[in-house]
Design a protein around this motif. Structure first.
Motif, PDB file in Angstrom:
ATOM      1  N   LEU A   1     -28.134  39.324  12.730  1.00 32.58           N
ATOM      2  CA  LEU A   1     -27.444  38.560  13.372  1.00 32.58           C
ATOM      3  C   LEU A   1     -26.475  37.005  13.161  1.00 32.58           C
ATOM      4  O   LEU A   1     -25.339  36.508  13.846  1.00 32.58           O
ATOM      5  N   GLY A   2     -25.668  37.443  11.680  1.00 29.38           N
ATOM      6  CA  GLY A   2     -24.909  36.435  11.288  1.00 29.38           C
ATOM      7  C   GLY A   2     -22.991  36.793  11.813  1.00 29.38           C
ATOM      8  O   GLY A   2     -23.426  38.371  12.105  1.00 29.38           O
ATOM      9  N   LEU A   3     -22.342  36.339  11.607  1.00 30.54           N
ATOM     10  CA  LEU A   3     -21.066  36.788  12.319  1.00 30.54           C
ATOM     11  C   LEU A   3     -20.051  36.962  10.653  1.00 30.54           C
ATOM     12  O   LEU A   3     -19.822  36.374   9.914  1.00 30.54           O
ATOM     13  N   TYR A   4     -19.478  38.012  11.079  1.00 30.98           N
ATOM     14  CA  TYR A   4     -18.255  38.539   9.446  1.00 30.98           C
ATOM     15  C   TYR A   4     -16.849  37.015  10.227  1.00 30.98           C
ATOM     16  O   TYR A   4     -16.508  36.867   9.164  1.00 30.98           O
ATOM     17  N   THR A   5     -17.355  36.632  10.781  1.00 30.12           N
ATOM     18  CA  THR A   5     -15.609  35.601  10.827  1.00 30.12           C
ATOM     19  C   THR A   5     -16.279  34.484   9.883  1.00 30.12           C
ATOM     20  O   THR A   5     -14.895  33.892   9.618  1.00 30.12           O
ATOM     21  N   THR A   6     -17.540  34.647  10.165  1.00 23.70           N
ATOM     22  CA  THR A   6     -17.343  32.639   8.806  1.00 23.70           C
ATOM     23  C   THR A   6     -16.643  33.751   6.929  1.00 23.70           C
ATOM     24  O   THR A   6     -16.740  33.108   6.228  1.00 23.70           O
ATOM     25  N   ASN A   7     -17.305  35.374   7.106  1.00 20.60           N
ATOM     26  CA  ASN A   7     -16.500  35.345   5.594  1.00 20.60           C
ATOM     27  C   ASN A   7     -14.827  35.652   6.709  1.00 20.60           C
ATOM     28  O   ASN A   7     -14.459  35.521   5.174  1.00 20.60           O
ATOM     29  N   LEU A   8     -14.632  35.844   7.210  1.00 23.94           N
ATOM     30  CA  LEU A   8     -13.036  35.546   7.558  1.00 23.94           C
ATOM     31  C   LEU A   8     -12.726  34.523   7.470  1.00 23.94           C
ATOM     32  O   LEU A   8     -10.940  34.759   6.844  1.00 23.94           O
ATOM     33  N   LYS A   9     -13.430  33.170   7.224  1.00 26.69           N
ATOM     34  CA  LYS A   9     -12.601  31.850   7.159  1.00 26.69           C
ATOM     35  C   LYS A   9     -12.434  31.502   5.787  1.00 26.69           C
ATOM     36  O   LYS A   9     -11.430  30.894   5.562  1.00 26.69           O
ATOM     37  N   VAL A  10     -13.733  32.057   4.976  1.00 27.88           N
ATOM     38  CA  VAL A  10     -13.265  32.151   3.594  1.00 27.88           C
ATOM     39  C   VAL A  10     -12.259  32.976   3.287  1.00 27.88           C
ATOM     40  O   VAL A  10     -11.203  32.454   2.219  1.00 27.88           O
TER      41      VAL A  10
ATOM     42  N   TYR B   1     -16.665  25.903  12.933  1.00 28.60           N
ATOM     43  CA  TYR B   1     -16.159  25.363  11.234  1.00 28.60           C
ATOM     44  C   TYR B   1     -15.717  25.756  10.537  1.00 28.60           C
ATOM     45  O   TYR B   1     -15.325  26.644  10.965  1.00 28.60           O
ATOM     46  N   GLY B   2     -14.478  25.002  10.478  1.00 27.65           N
ATOM     47  CA  GLY B   2     -13.425  25.234   9.084  1.00 27.65           C
ATOM     48  C   GLY B   2     -12.276  26.080  10.204  1.00 27.65           C
ATOM     49  O   GLY B   2     -11.684  26.548   9.142  1.00 27.65           O
ATOM     50  N   ALA B   3     -12.538  26.156  11.237  1.00 26.21           N
ATOM     51  CA  ALA B   3     -11.029  27.247  11.742  1.00 26.21           C
ATOM     52  C   ALA B   3      -9.769  26.209  11.927  1.00 26.21           C
ATOM     53  O   ALA B   3     -10.068  25.644  12.940  1.00 26.21           O
ATOM     54  N   THR B   4      -9.219  26.581  11.520  1.00 29.46           N
ATOM     55  CA  THR B   4      -7.651  25.981  11.690  1.00 29.46           C
ATOM     56  C   THR B   4      -6.684  26.305  12.154  1.00 29.46           C
ATOM     57  O   THR B   4      -5.886  26.176  13.236  1.00 29.46           O
ATOM     58  N   HIS B   5      -6.536  28.243  12.931  1.00 26.41           N
ATOM     59  CA  HIS B   5      -6.262  28.935  13.128  1.00 26.41           C
ATOM     60  C   HIS B   5      -6.822  29.634  14.665  1.00 26.41           C
ATOM     61  O   HIS B   5      -8.029  29.501  14.904  1.00 26.41           O
ATOM     62  N   TRP B   6      -6.158  29.247  16.255  1.00 20.80           N
ATOM     63  CA  TRP B   6      -6.687  29.851  17.022  1.00 20.80           C
ATOM     64  C   TRP B   6      -6.824  30.887  17.333  1.00 20.80           C
ATOM     65  O   TRP B   6      -8.013  31.983  17.381  1.00 20.80           O
ATOM     66  N   TRP B   7      -6.312  31.997  16.720  1.00 23.84           N
ATOM     67  CA  TRP B   7      -6.959  33.729  16.541  1.00 23.84           C
ATOM     68  C   TRP B   7      -8.237  33.608  15.404  1.00 23.84           C
ATOM     69  O   TRP B   7      -9.161  34.878  15.792  1.00 23.84           O
ATOM     70  N   VAL B   8      -8.795  32.621  14.774  1.00 25.49           N
ATOM     71  CA  VAL B   8     -10.267  32.769  14.387  1.00 25.49           C
ATOM     72  C   VAL B   8     -10.683  32.978  15.337  1.00 25.49           C
ATOM     73  O   VAL B   8     -12.055  33.488  15.019  1.00 25.49           O
ATOM     74  N   MET B   9     -10.510  30.837  15.700  1.00 26.42           N
ATOM     75  CA  MET B   9     -11.669  30.736  16.544  1.00 26.42           C
ATOM     76  C   MET B   9     -11.626  31.983  17.689  1.00 26.42           C
ATOM     77  O   MET B   9     -13.075  32.032  17.770  1.00 26.42           O
ATOM     78  N   ALA B  10     -11.061  32.785  18.256  1.00 23.63           N
ATOM     79  CA  ALA B  10     -10.735  33.669  19.355  1.00 23.63           C
ATOM     80  C   ALA B  10     -11.789  34.846  19.187  1.00 23.63           C
ATOM     81  O   ALA B  10     -12.395  35.389  20.135  1.00 23.63           O
ATOM     82  N   ILE B  11     -11.055  35.151  16.974  1.00 27.60           N
ATOM     83  CA  ILE B  11     -11.963  36.558  16.563  1.00 27.60           C
ATOM     84  C   ILE B  11     -13.575  35.934  17.084  1.00 27.60           C
ATOM     85  O   ILE B  11     -14.650  36.654  17.728  1.00 27.60           O
TER      86      ILE B  11
ATOM     87  N   GLY C   1     -20.124  30.945   0.778  1.00 27.99           N
ATOM     88  CA  GLY C   1     -21.318  29.749   1.021  1.00 27.99           C
ATOM     89  C   GLY C   1     -21.586  28.508   1.720  1.00 27.99           C
ATOM     90  O   GLY C   1     -22.529  27.862   2.066  1.00 27.99           O
ATOM     91  N   ASP C   2     -20.300  28.055   2.379  1.00 30.04           N
ATOM     92  CA  ASP C   2     -19.864  26.885   3.034  1.00 30.04           C
ATOM     93  C   ASP C   2     -20.492  26.761   4.452  1.00 30.04           C
ATOM     94  O   ASP C   2     -20.727  25.864   5.413  1.00 30.04           O
ATOM     95  N   ILE C   3     -20.489  28.331   5.386  1.00 27.79           N
ATOM     96  CA  ILE C   3     -20.623  28.080   6.615  1.00 27.79           C
ATOM     97  C   ILE C   3     -22.460  28.934   6.378  1.00 27.79           C
ATOM     98  O   ILE C   3     -23.194  29.469   6.243  1.00 27.79           O
ATOM     99  N   SER C   4     -23.466  28.211   7.178  1.00 30.76           N
ATOM    100  CA  SER C   4     -24.778  28.562   8.012  1.00 30.76           C
ATOM    101  C   SER C   4     -24.993  27.951   8.684  1.00 30.76           C
ATOM    102  O   SER C   4     -25.165  26.642   9.422  1.00 30.76           O
TER     103      SER C   4
END
Length: 520
Positions: free
Chosen positions: A367-376, A406-416, A385-388
């Motif tokens: 169930l984990g999201l690749y968006t957490t890796n995108l943020k890194v 969490y940690g998203a400062t770009h709007w497109w990261v949030m959208a993804i 390891g910051d996001i769990s």
């Protein structure tokens, strides 16, 4: 055929554009790097400089050198530039997408293959890990290519022995990159032996297993015709008449190859070709480190990643704290002999807690999201390891929102992140529909292989669940989701409007057009 190729090319261009966009937005803190990247870069540079992975007097590292070897070769040829590694991984990703589209076309038809190309082009995992100095793209490519060869060998390969040999070799090479498939191939060989036993016990059942055809004793109609690409040459009324008259399946024209696809020699060939690169790598370790084994990664994963999670649950602390205590116990080294007695003592006293933590980690992988890796990758202040989700506070919805935002400062990261979370919820339903379609068409051998692969590569991630580990079977989720999407869409069509010639029965292994047959 041409329209499908054009579609894939256009979507490949889209994938390249997305990759370039991410490449241009990579964080400059440690560009293209996550927690494990530094080790691979150090070994790759050492090989590029010295033609060796060994520093004088050093003990064998717990990880394997396959990925570092690729880095070293690329740097030897093109110079020490991280961009070369990213370009190489981009090409591997595109080739992986091509194989996925080809497999989807063979299993589910032309329309599903177009859907698969779209899902691949939009896949956050392939886009993100193409940009990381991590094993995921190389490992998933070897596993994908090996899986396709097994699928061909078990169904319709003109030379199944050669396909089994290729599959064993590719799985063996994947172990040198990361030993994830180390126990899968012996397990697969055991399942193949069972299928061989079933075939020998009941030829008629094995014929249906291989061909995907269902015969009605009252007539000679085909309820579920088989694609030539996966399951033989397609059943005809004449063959059915011969079978219903009591003829042995191996004596019916066109079935000899099917009945001899899986035999003892094929299983031995698979295991031999699988073992060859592994034994060669172990021999290198014996010369370099005086240690004739692959790596200590399994011990490190169990004792220094999974076990701290269990202790944290038992003691009400954090896994980082418990891991630090275990490292102190073993003098700062990954010494399994020191930690193992404590591990087994705790396992005997709290077996259900161990099972709960393991299954929780598997859930994280699924169930984990690749968006957490995108943020890194793109956010300067987010580290691995910051996001769990399980470390967030509040209600389930609060945790879910924090996990995405969490940690998203770009709007497109949030959208993804929002897009991936939404798609993630429904994708598994389409995967189930794809599996159901395999069952409905009676492609039982393909169904067994898919379920075995998914079960194995998801369960082995229980040491420390993470979306990153899902890359080992992401390709199969894409293929099944594409088949499920096409099935759900076509099931809404009326018989008059449904394009029945887009079913997989229309094409052989080379894509040649076959007579269109109506599914009853």
């Amino acid at each position: 055929m041409r329209s499908s190729f054009i579609t894939y090319v256009l979507l490949s261009v889209s994938f390249c554009a997305g990759s370039w966009f991410l490449y241009d937005h990579v964080a400059q803190r440690e560009p293209h790097c996550d927690i494990d990247s530094k080790a691979y870069l150090q070994r790759g540079q050492l090989f590029a400089d010295t033609n060796s992975f060994v520093n004088s007097g050093e003990a064998q590292p717990y990880y394997t050198f396959g990925y570092a070897f690729i880095i070293g070769i690329l740097w030897k040829i093109f110079g020490k530039n991280v961009g070369i590694i990213i370009l190489f991984q981009l090409l591997l990703s595109l080739l992986s997408g091509m194989i996925m589209v080809r497999m989807t076309r063979r299993l589910f038809g032309r329309r599903a293959s177009v859907i698969a190309s779209i899902l691949f082009a939009c896949n956050v995992g392939y886009l993100v890990f193409t940009q990381f100095i991590l094993t995921e793209i190389v490992l998933s490519f070897f596993l994908l290519a090996a899986f396709e060869q097994v699928l061909l060998a078990m169904t319709a390969a003109k030379n199944p022995a050669r396909s089994f040999a290729y599959a064993g070799l590719l799985f063996g090479l994947s172990v040198i990159v990361k030993p994830a498939a180390l126990y899968f191939v012996p397990l697969l060989a055991g399942v193949m032996a069972c299928l061989r036993f079933v075939k020998g016990s009941c030829d008629g059942y094995w014929l249906r297993l291989q061909e995907g055809a269902s015969f009605d004793g009252a007539s000679s109609s085909v309820n579920a015709p088989s694609p030539k690409g996966y399951g033989g040459t397609g059943a005809t009324a004449d063959r059915q008449d011969q079978l219903l008259a009591g003829a042995r399946p191996e004596l019916v024209e066109g079935h000899e190859r099917i009945n001899h696809t899986i035999n003892l020699s094929s299983i031995i060939l698979l295991l031999t070709c699988f073992a060859a690169p592994i034994i060669g790598y172990m021999s290198y370790n014996k010369v370099a480190f005086n240690s004739f084994h692959i790596s200590n990664l399994d011990h490190v994963n169990i004792y220094y990643w999974f076990f701290p999670n269990v202790l944290a649950k038992a003691h009400g602390t954090t896994s980082d704290y418990e891991r630090a205590q275990l490292l102190k116990l073993s003098d700062g080294h990954h010494d399994a002999a020191v930690v193992a007695p404590l591990f087994w003592q705790e396992l005997r006293s709290k077996p259900m807690l161990f099972i709960k933590v393991w299954l929780t980690n598997v859930t994280k992988t699924l169930l984990g999201l690749y968006t957490t890796n995108l943020k890194v990758l793109v956010e300067e202040d987010v580290k691995g390891g910051d996001i769990s989700f399980f470390k967030m506070h509040g209600t389930v919805f609060d945790k879910a929102w924090q996990y995405v935002s969490y940690g998203a400062t770009h709007w497109w990261v949030m959208a993804i992140g929002l897009f991936e979370a939404f798609w993630h919820v429904i994708r598994y339903l389409f995967c189930l529909a794809g599996l159901w379609l395999l069952y409905r068409r009676r492609y039982y051998n393909v169904l067994v292989l898919c379920l075995l692969y998914l079960a194995y590569f998801s369960l082995i991630t229980g040491h420390d669940g993470c979306a990153r580990f899902r890359m080992m079977f992401e390709f199969l989720l894409i293929i099944l989701a594409a088949g499920g999407l096409d099935y759900c869409n076509s099931s809404q069509a009326t018989p008059e409007t449904e394009d029945e010639c887009t079913t997989p029965i229309d094409f052989d292994l080379e894509g040649a057009k076959q007579p269109c047959t109506k599914h009853l």
